[in-house]
Structure formats: structure tokens, C-alpha cells
Design an enzyme around this catalytic site. Structure first.
Site, PDB file in Angstrom:
ATOM      1  N   THR A 135       0.652  -1.237  -0.127  1.00  0.00           N
ATOM      2  CA  THR A 135      -0.098   0.316   0.008  1.00  0.00           C
ATOM      3  C   THR A 135       0.498   1.255   0.159  1.00  0.00           C
ATOM      4  OG1 THR A 135      -1.731   1.115   1.084  1.00  0.00           O
ATOM      5  CG2 THR A 135       0.368  -0.591   2.358  1.00  0.00           C
ATOM      6  N   ASP A 136       0.629   2.349  -0.568  1.00  0.00           N
ATOM      7  CA  ASP A 136       1.508   3.987  -0.474  1.00  0.00           C
ATOM      8  C   ASP A 136       0.680   4.344   1.787  1.00  0.00           C
ATOM      9  OD1 ASP A 136      -1.723   4.572  -0.023  1.00  0.00           O
ATOM     10  OD2 ASP A 136      -2.107   5.977  -1.831  1.00  0.00           O
ATOM     11  N   GLU A 137       0.068   3.481   2.001  1.00  0.00           N
ATOM     12  CA  GLU A 137       0.077   3.877   3.451  1.00  0.00           C
ATOM     13  C   GLU A 137       1.335   4.316   4.023  1.00  0.00           C
ATOM     14  OE1 GLU A 137      -3.617   3.520   5.574  1.00  0.00           O
ATOM     15  OE2 GLU A 137      -4.569   2.867   3.185  1.00  0.00           O
ATOM     16  N   TYR A 161      -1.934  -0.832  10.442  1.00  0.00           N
ATOM     17  CA  TYR A 161      -1.883  -1.184   9.512  1.00  0.00           C
ATOM     18  C   TYR A 161      -0.631  -0.794   8.565  1.00  0.00           C
ATOM     19  CZ  TYR A 161      -3.093  -1.454   4.374  1.00  0.00           C
ATOM     20  OH  TYR A 161      -3.438  -2.059   3.650  1.00  0.00           O
ATOM     21  N   LYS A 165       1.698  -3.158   7.406  1.00  0.00           N
ATOM     22  CA  LYS A 165       2.473  -3.581   5.667  1.00  0.00           C
ATOM     23  C   LYS A 165       3.735  -3.316   5.292  1.00  0.00           C
ATOM     24  CE  LYS A 165       0.454  -4.997   3.268  1.00  0.00           C
ATOM     25  NZ  LYS A 165       0.122  -6.211   2.031  1.00  0.00           N
TER      26      LYS A 165
HETATM   27  P1  NAD Z   1      -9.534  -7.397   1.977  1.00  0.00           P
HETATM   28  O1  NAD Z   1      -9.669  -7.412   3.654  1.00  0.00           O
HETATM   29  O2  NAD Z   1     -11.127  -7.459   1.493  1.00  0.00           O
HETATM   30  O3  NAD Z   1      -9.391  -8.853   1.387  1.00  0.00           O
HETATM   31  C1  NAD Z   1      -8.664  -9.403   2.311  1.00  0.00           C
HETATM   32  C2  NAD Z   1      -8.500 -11.191   2.367  1.00  0.00           C
HETATM   33  O4  NAD Z   1      -7.440 -11.609   2.844  1.00  0.00           O
HETATM   34  C3  NAD Z   1      -9.357 -11.544   2.732  1.00  0.00           C
HETATM   35  O5  NAD Z   1     -10.476 -12.343   1.956  1.00  0.00           O
HETATM   36  C4  NAD Z   1      -9.146 -12.328   3.932  1.00  0.00           C
HETATM   37  O6  NAD Z   1      -9.664 -13.519   4.933  1.00  0.00           O
HETATM   38  C5  NAD Z   1      -7.334 -13.193   3.593  1.00  0.00           C
HETATM   39  N1  NAD Z   1      -7.010 -13.216   5.262  1.00  0.00           N
HETATM   40  C6  NAD Z   1      -6.875 -12.312   5.698  1.00  0.00           C
HETATM   41  N2  NAD Z   1      -6.222 -12.668   6.962  1.00  0.00           N
HETATM   42  C7  NAD Z   1      -5.485 -13.733   6.395  1.00  0.00           C
HETATM   43  C8  NAD Z   1      -4.870 -15.068   7.023  1.00  0.00           C
HETATM   44  N3  NAD Z   1      -4.560 -15.034   7.933  1.00  0.00           N
HETATM   45  N4  NAD Z   1      -4.288 -16.264   6.041  1.00  0.00           N
HETATM   46  C9  NAD Z   1      -5.461 -15.872   4.570  1.00  0.00           C
HETATM   47  N5  NAD Z   1      -6.471 -15.362   4.248  1.00  0.00           N
HETATM   48  C10 NAD Z   1      -6.045 -14.186   5.183  1.00  0.00           C
HETATM   49  O7  NAD Z   1      -8.279  -6.797   1.685  1.00  0.00           O
HETATM   50  P2  NAD Z   1      -8.073  -5.971   0.496  1.00  0.00           P
HETATM   51  O8  NAD Z   1      -8.683  -4.016   0.463  1.00  0.00           O
HETATM   52  O9  NAD Z   1      -8.612  -6.891  -0.959  1.00  0.00           O
HETATM   53  O10 NAD Z   1      -5.970  -5.389   0.191  1.00  0.00           O
HETATM   54  C11 NAD Z   1      -5.358  -6.267  -0.060  1.00  0.00           C
HETATM   55  C12 NAD Z   1      -3.690  -6.062  -0.269  1.00  0.00           C
HETATM   56  O11 NAD Z   1      -4.008  -4.996  -1.167  1.00  0.00           O
HETATM   57  C13 NAD Z   1      -4.160  -5.882   1.571  1.00  0.00           C
HETATM   58  O12 NAD Z   1      -2.347  -6.299   1.355  1.00  0.00           O
HETATM   59  C14 NAD Z   1      -3.680  -4.554   1.511  1.00  0.00           C
HETATM   60  O13 NAD Z   1      -2.956  -4.109   2.414  1.00  0.00           O
HETATM   61  C15 NAD Z   1      -4.190  -4.166  -0.043  1.00  0.00           C
HETATM   62  N6  NAD Z   1      -3.936  -2.680  -1.012  1.00  0.00           N
HETATM   63  C16 NAD Z   1      -4.987  -2.536  -0.264  1.00  0.00           C
HETATM   64  C17 NAD Z   1      -5.993  -1.125  -0.876  1.00  0.00           C
HETATM   65  C18 NAD Z   1      -7.291  -0.963  -1.086  1.00  0.00           C
HETATM   66  O14 NAD Z   1      -6.850   0.100  -1.075  1.00  0.00           O
HETATM   67  N7  NAD Z   1      -8.024  -1.338  -0.309  1.00  0.00           N
HETATM   68  C19 NAD Z   1      -4.670  -0.282  -1.491  1.00  0.00           C
HETATM   69  C20 NAD Z   1      -3.294  -0.410  -1.787  1.00  0.00           C
HETATM   70  C21 NAD Z   1      -3.572  -2.215  -1.411  1.00  0.00           C
HETATM   71  P1  TYD Z   2     -11.071   3.978   4.588  1.00  0.00           P
HETATM   72  O1  TYD Z   2     -11.673   3.889   3.040  1.00  0.00           O
HETATM   73  O2  TYD Z   2     -10.920   3.248   5.751  1.00  0.00           O
HETATM   74  O3  TYD Z   2      -9.090   4.034   3.396  1.00  0.00           O
HETATM   75  P2  TYD Z   2      -7.989   4.893   4.233  1.00  0.00           P
HETATM   76  O4  TYD Z   2      -8.191   4.868   5.365  1.00  0.00           O
HETATM   77  O5  TYD Z   2      -7.233   3.358   4.007  1.00  0.00           O
HETATM   78  O6  TYD Z   2      -7.105   5.603   3.247  1.00  0.00           O
HETATM   79  O7  TYD Z   2     -11.356   5.498   4.330  1.00  0.00           O
HETATM   80  C1  TYD Z   2     -10.888   6.672   3.396  1.00  0.00           C
HETATM   81  C2  TYD Z   2     -10.667   8.006   3.709  1.00  0.00           C
HETATM   82  O8  TYD Z   2     -12.370   8.340   4.439  1.00  0.00           O
HETATM   83  C3  TYD Z   2     -10.165   7.933   4.931  1.00  0.00           C
HETATM   84  O9  TYD Z   2      -9.426   9.503   5.240  1.00  0.00           O
HETATM   85  C4  TYD Z   2     -10.855   7.717   6.381  1.00  0.00           C
HETATM   86  C5  TYD Z   2     -12.178   8.367   6.006  1.00  0.00           C
HETATM   87  N1  TYD Z   2     -13.488   7.924   6.475  1.00  0.00           N
HETATM   88  C6  TYD Z   2     -14.625   8.816   7.327  1.00  0.00           C
HETATM   89  O10 TYD Z   2     -14.117  10.372   6.731  1.00  0.00           O
HETATM   90  N2  TYD Z   2     -15.866   8.170   7.764  1.00  0.00           N
HETATM   91  C7  TYD Z   2     -15.871   7.065   7.273  1.00  0.00           C
HETATM   92  O11 TYD Z   2     -17.007   6.330   8.026  1.00  0.00           O
HETATM   93  C8  TYD Z   2     -14.421   5.661   6.768  1.00  0.00           C
HETATM   94  C9  TYD Z   2     -14.426   4.585   7.184  1.00  0.00           C
HETATM   95  C10 TYD Z   2     -13.751   6.414   6.963  1.00  0.00           C
END
Ligand code: NAD
Ligand code: TYD
Length: 354
Positions: A135-137, A161, A165
Site C-alpha cells: 500500500t501507499d500508506e 496497519y 505493511k
Molecule cells: P480485504 O480485507 O478485502 O481482503 C483480505 C483477504 O485476506 C480476505 O479475503 C481475508 O479473508 C484474507 N485473509 C486475512 N487474513 C488472512 C490470513 N491470516 N490467512 C489467509 N487469508 C487471510 O483486503 P483488500 O482491500 O482486498 O486488500 C488486499 C491487499 O491489497 C492487502 O494486502 C492490502 O494491504 C493491499 N492494498 C489494499 C488497498 C485498498 O485500497 N483496499 C490499497 C493498496 C493495497
Molecule cells: P478508508 O476507506 O478506511 O481507507 P484508508 O483509511 O485506508 O485511506 O478511508 C478513506 C478516507 O475516508 C480516510 O481519510 C478516512 C475517511 N473515512 C471517513 O471519513 N469516515 C468513515 O466512516 C470511513 C470508513 C473513512
């Protein structure tokens, strides 16, 4: 029989939001690859996200925890895994604030466990790849007006988180530098699109607007995120998996920065219009609440390296994509109700016994 496959790829977290899009893309585009989806099916994992690929001959599902060394090793051996695309993680910042230890366990120890399985089972002479999705975080927060995050930006995570990561990214690089494990990494901005668990901003707010529930905006809603359509991310992962240079990191972003409050107003307008309400009627649902602890002000990614090296670009039709996303959630109320009711967790408990 099993040797018909050109590659045996382990995708972890394939039942989650981004993972399900990656599994769908890989299974359908590459019928000559075997895709093994290993997922623990936590609250965020849902096999219904993959209903359209579950019968494909090149798809397998294994319910397992990436933290279980014996099970992971067994899967590597049984399926002769030659490549990993690692997405499994605890992914929600708010949950990491209340339960940091689960994030350290899954994101750090789980990643290490996969790295160990790869190191112990892969023979140096044969081609392998461990692709770590991050992630970019990990780069921390950008002040307004500062240049975007590049691959050279110093790590500066703030939430449990992003710290977990960041630690996992460092371990992946350490396995490359210390043991010569072929790795590649990517760090992506915020994704949106179908199948995202409705605790994240976009699906949560679409659902709340529909049901006339308050929209909890953290702080003043001034934080900025760079939003990328999830299929663009999956397309980038496919490219990096096939053509990324070993040992390298690629940033993936949308060049699409939105202040939360502005994005929320777009969602309100779109949901109101699609539901035939007076446009902007749901603005009254906006409720400013106490800010998230350690809330990062701004994320924004520079994905020039990915463009220059591999020709990837984000699709730049944000308005169309967000409308498509809103429509998807409005049309899939049953999916939303199911994942929020806990019924599907009970079903998995019955099916898989834990
Ligand atoms: P998500 O929470 O929707 O899905 C996570 C998946 O991992 C789920 O299917 C869960 O069952 C599985 N999981 C969790 N713990 C596990 C374990 N111990 N063993 C096996 N499986 C397990 O997450 P997402 O949003 O799809 O993110 C996927 C990846 O991409 C993550 O690594 C996250 O850090 C990265 N990412 C997400 C975003 C975003 O905007 N959502 C952006 C950048 C990077
Ligand atoms: P989120 O979807 O949780 O992603 P991330 O924190 O990983 O960027 O949140 C996106 C943005 O929205 C973040 O600045 C937090 C804000 N946010 C709210 O203002 N209210 C909410 O209920 C949630 C879930 C997020």
C-alpha cells in the site's frame, strides 16, 4: 494431469476485495496457469465474490491461514507452487487501531511464513517469483502541495496497519537481499469498485445514503486520497507479475486525488439521482465525527515508473467508474446484507468447521 499447467500460482487473500479481481483476471486470461486461491475467509473474505470462476478447471480454493506453517508448506508442495501473488492481509485502518496485534500476526508473521515456504521449497535454478502487494500508506502522510510519493520516498507509517505493511515490505526485500529470493513489490493507492467490504469509505457511504443513515465524516472531511479503480490495479498486478524487474518496487496510483468531503458529495449526488431522489437531498446525512487517531492527511502516488517501464496507465474516467460502482452496490443489496449480517460467516463455519 497436473503438468498441463504452465505455471502454478498461489494467490493469497483471493476471496477479498482486490484479491477476487486478481483471481478472476488470472483465471480467465490464463487458462494454462493453475491458480490456487489460499484464503482464511475472515470477515473480509467471501467466496461469493468468485461465483463466476469457481467451476473453472484451472482454479482451486484452499481455506487456510497464512500464519500456519505446516498448511502453507503443504500447499506449496501439493500444488508445486512456483509463484506467489500475496494479497492476504488485515486491511482496515480503523480495525488496526483497536486490534493492532492481529495486524502484526497476519501482515508480518503471515508474510514471513510465506517467504519461508518459498525459500525452503524453491530450487534456485528454476524460475520463481514472490510478488508482494502493498500500500501507499507505508509512505506516511503528505502535506498539501508536496510532491507525490515515488518509489524513493522514505517509509514513515503512522497507523498499526501501515506499520505492519511496512514491516512486511522490509521482510520481502530482506529475503531478496539475503537469500536471493526473486521478489517484486507494488505499493498502491486507495482502490474502489465492486466487492469491497462495506466498512471502507465508498461502499459504507453508498449503503448508508441508500438507507438514510448518517454518514460519519472523520474530522472536517479534508483528508485527501488518490482513488484507483480496482480493475486498473488488477491489470497493473498482471503486468508487474509478468514483466516487472526482479527486486524492484512499482508504485500504482490513479493521479486522481479527492478530498473526502468532495468525494462524499459526488456519491450523494449519484445515489440520489439513481434512486430518483431530489439531487443533493441526502446531504443532510453528513455528520462530522471525531477524527480518526493519527489520521493521515493526504496520500498521492506517482506511478510514472510503471508507465515508463511497462506502459501501464490508470483509466481516467473517474465519474463513469464511480457511477458504475454506485450502481453495482445499489444492484447488489443482497451481497451487502449478506456480508454485513454475518450469515456468510456462519455458513463458512458450518462448511469448513472453524
Ligand atoms: P480485504 O480485507 O478485502 O481482503 C483480505 C483477504 O485476506 C480476505 O479475503 C481475508 O479473508 C484474507 N485473509 C486475512 N487474513 C488472512 C490470513 N491470516 N490467512 C489467509 N487469508 C487471510 O483486503 P483488500 O482491500 O482486498 O486488500 C488486499 C491487499 O491489497 C492487502 O494486502 C492490502 O494491504 C493491499 N492494498 C489494499 C488497498 C485498498 O485500497 N483496499 C490499497 C493498496 C493495497
Ligand atoms: P478508508 O476507506 O478506511 O481507507 P484508508 O483509511 O485506508 O485511506 O478511508 C478513506 C478516507 O475516508 C480516510 O481519510 C478516512 C475517511 N473515512 C471517513 O471519513 N469516515 C468513515 O466512516 C470511513 C470508513 C473513512
Amino acid at each position: 494431469m497436473e503438468s498441463q499447467f504452465k505455471k502454478n500460482i498461489l494467490i493469497t487473500g483471493g476471496a477479498g476485495f482486490i484479491g477476487s479481481h486478481v483471481v478472476r483476471l488470472m483465471v480467465t486470461r490464463y487458462p494454462h496457469y493453475r491458480i490456487v486461491n489460499l484464503d482464511k475467509l475472515t470477515y473480509a473474505g467471501n467466496l461469493a465474490n468468485l461465483h463466476d470462476v469457481q467451476e473453472k478447471p484451472n482454479y482451486r480454493f484452499v481455506k487456510a491461514d497464512i500464519c500456519d506453517p505446516d498448511e502453507v508448506r503443504r500447499v506449496f508442495e501439493e500444488y508445486r507452487i512456483d509463484s506467489v501473488i500475496h494479497l492476504a492481509a488485515e486491511s482496515h485502518v480503523d480495525r488496526s487501531i483497536t486490534d493492532p496485534l492481529s495486524f502484526a500476526r497476519t501482515n508480518v508473521m503471515g508474510t514471513l511464513n510465506l517467504l519461508e515456504a518459498a525459500r525452503r521449497t524453491w530450487q534456485p535454478a528454476t524460475p520463481h517469483l514472490f510478488y508482494h502487494v502493498s500500500t501507499d500508506e507505508v509512505y506516511g502522510a503528505l502535506p498539501f502541495g508536496d510532491a507525490l510519493f515515488t518509489e524513493e520516498t522514505r517509509y514513515d507509517p503512522h497507523s498499526p496497519y501501515s506499520a505492519s505493511k511496512a514491516a512486511s515490505d522490509h521482510f520481502v526485500r530482506a529475503y531478496h537481499d539475503t537469500y536471493g529470493l526473486p521478489v517484486v513489490l507494488s505499493n498502491c493507492s486507495n482502490n474502489y469498485g465492486p466487492y469491497q467490504f462495506p466498512e471502507k469509505l465508498i461502499p459504507l457511504f453508498i449503503n448508508n445514503i441508500r438507507h438514510n443513515k448518517p454518514l460519519p465524516v472523520y474530522g472536517k472531511g479534508e483528508n485527501v486520497r488518490d482513488w484507483l479503480y480496482v480493475e486498473d490495479h488488477a491489470r497493473a498486478i498482471d503486468l508487474i507479475f509478468h514483466r516487472g524487474r526482479t527486486g524492484e518496487t512499482y508504485n500504482i496510483g490513479g493521479f486522481n486525488e479527492w478530498k473526502n468531503i468532495d468525494l462524499i458529495r459526488v456519491m450523494i449526488k449519484t445515489v440520489d439521482r439513481l434512486l430518483g431522489r431530489k439531487e443533493g437531498e441526502s446531504e443532510k446525512l453528513i455528520t462530522f465525527v471525531t477524527d480518526r487517531a493519527g489520521h493521515d492527511l493526504r496520500y498521492a502516488i506517482d506511478s510514472t515508473k510503471l508507465k515508463n517501464e511497462l506502459g501501464w496507465e490508470p483509466s481516467l474516467q473517474f465519474e463513469e467508474r464511480i457511477e458504475k460502482t454506485v450502481r453495482w452496490y445499489l444492484d447488489h443489496q443482497e451481497w451487502l446484507d449478506n456480508v454485513t449480517s454475518g450469515d456468510y460467516q456462519r455458513y463458512y463455519q458450518k462448511m469448513y468447521g472453524n
